[in-house]
Design a protein around this motif. Sequence first.
Motif, PDB file in Angstrom:
ATOM      1  N   ALA A  55       0.823  -1.204   0.000  1.00 29.12           N
ATOM      2  CA  ALA A  55       0.000   0.000   0.000  1.00 29.12           C
ATOM      3  C   ALA A  55       0.856   1.252   0.000  1.00 29.12           C
ATOM      4  O   ALA A  55       0.612   2.181  -0.774  1.00 29.12           O
ATOM      5  N   LEU A  91       2.322   1.884  -3.304  1.00 31.23           N
ATOM      6  CA  LEU A  91       1.352   2.434  -4.243  1.00 31.23           C
ATOM      7  C   LEU A  91       1.284   3.950  -4.122  1.00 31.23           C
ATOM      8  O   LEU A  91       1.255   4.671  -5.129  1.00 31.23           O
ATOM      9  N   VAL A  92       1.285   4.445  -2.906  1.00 27.61           N
ATOM     10  CA  VAL A  92       1.263   5.889  -2.677  1.00 27.61           C
ATOM     11  C   VAL A  92       2.530   6.528  -3.226  1.00 27.61           C
ATOM     12  O   VAL A  92       2.489   7.561  -3.913  1.00 27.61           O
ATOM     13  N   GLU A 111       4.526   5.477  -5.582  1.00 25.80           N
ATOM     14  CA  GLU A 111       4.538   5.453  -7.047  1.00 25.80           C
ATOM     15  C   GLU A 111       3.592   6.508  -7.626  1.00 25.80           C
ATOM     16  O   GLU A 111       3.885   7.111  -8.657  1.00 25.80           O
ATOM     17  N   HIS A 112       2.460   6.734  -6.963  1.00 20.84           N
ATOM     18  CA  HIS A 112       1.504   7.748  -7.433  1.00 20.84           C
ATOM     19  C   HIS A 112       2.134   9.134  -7.393  1.00 20.84           C
ATOM     20  O   HIS A 112       2.054   9.897  -8.374  1.00 20.84           O
ATOM     21  N   ASP A 160       3.472  11.698 -10.620  1.00 23.03           N
ATOM     22  CA  ASP A 160       3.087  13.098 -10.796  1.00 23.03           C
ATOM     23  C   ASP A 160       4.309  14.014 -10.848  1.00 23.03           C
ATOM     24  O   ASP A 160       4.336  14.997 -11.600  1.00 23.03           O
ATOM     25  N   LEU A 219      -5.591  11.594   0.165  1.00 23.93           N
ATOM     26  CA  LEU A 219      -4.749  10.659  -0.586  1.00 23.93           C
ATOM     27  C   LEU A 219      -5.116   9.214  -0.261  1.00 23.93           C
ATOM     28  O   LEU A 219      -5.185   8.366  -1.148  1.00 23.93           O
ATOM     29  N   LYS A 263      -8.413   8.376  -1.977  1.00 18.63           N
ATOM     30  CA  LYS A 263      -8.267   8.306  -3.435  1.00 18.63           C
ATOM     31  C   LYS A 263      -7.591   7.017  -3.869  1.00 18.63           C
ATOM     32  O   LYS A 263      -7.990   6.402  -4.870  1.00 18.63           O
ATOM     33  N   LEU A 264      -6.571   6.583  -3.100  1.00 19.06           N
ATOM     34  CA  LEU A 264      -5.789   5.417  -3.495  1.00 19.06           C
ATOM     35  C   LEU A 264      -6.257   4.134  -2.806  1.00 19.06           C
ATOM     36  O   LEU A 264      -5.726   3.053  -3.080  1.00 19.06           O
ATOM     37  N   VAL A 268      -6.000   3.246   0.449  1.00 17.81           N
ATOM     38  CA  VAL A 268      -5.013   2.717   1.392  1.00 17.81           C
ATOM     39  C   VAL A 268      -5.224   3.383   2.757  1.00 17.81           C
ATOM     40  O   VAL A 268      -6.002   4.320   2.897  1.00 17.81           O
ATOM     41  N   VAL A 284       0.190   6.243   3.672  1.00 16.43           N
ATOM     42  CA  VAL A 284       0.465   7.566   3.104  1.00 16.43           C
ATOM     43  C   VAL A 284       1.639   8.212   3.845  1.00 16.43           C
ATOM     44  O   VAL A 284       2.563   8.755   3.227  1.00 16.43           O
TER      45      VAL A 284
END
Length: 241
Positions: free
Chosen positions: A12, A15-16, A18-19, A23, A41, A44-45, A47, A52
């Motif tokens: 998880a 994933l944050v 990489e997001h 950007d 955040l 949105k993701l 998690v 985060v």
Amino acid sequence: MALSPQTQTARAWQLVLEHVESDLLDGRLQPGDRLPPERELATKLGVGRSSVREALRVLEVMGLIRTGTGSGPSSGAIIIATPQGGMSALLRLQVAAQGFPLDDVVRTRLVLESAVVDALAAESGRDTTPAHTILHAMDAADLTPREFLALDAQLHQALAEASGNVVIAAMMAGLRTAIESYVQAGAEGISDWDAAAERLRHEHRAILGAVDAGDAERARTLVHDHITGYYAEAGLSRRIE
């Protein structure tokens, strides 16, 4: 097979990371921009907020964001740098490393970390104080496996930075996410974690002892056995020689 909560948490925060990295690399985020609040955040993701916070901690260590507490214009996470040159390559390595074969990641660690301890042992003036400080923190009895292994990763990164080779230090940082993924997942395959943690502490102390004593050959042997031993004990694959 269902993922364990520990593995889900590890993936998880990646994933944050990489997001946000995407950007930054694509220019959707620029210096001065503020990241959405943790809660936004996380929603949105899909998690947890702890994931985060972990991702933001990595970005802050890399010098890309500054975080502030409380409320007002200085609160939250603010972009303070745009990845350029080597930093951009480092971020792309972070993302690409997620798809690297595990055996290749481990073999690369062996090459890089053998070079690290060799350089440290060869030059007595290198400062290993940060590594010793982290090693001391790893002696705390109430650490969870995840907390222990997060410190473990910091210890290896501290040694890479102390070596004075900025390329190796950057490569180790770039591979950090991939390394932590398999190390954290591997903990789930160890039946007696307390015994394993004590063994890892002993191995870390031995590696630092050899480095500080200037014994490069012993340091290389110890770091090789340390990395491959955990890899095999965790049942991730066969022992790599």
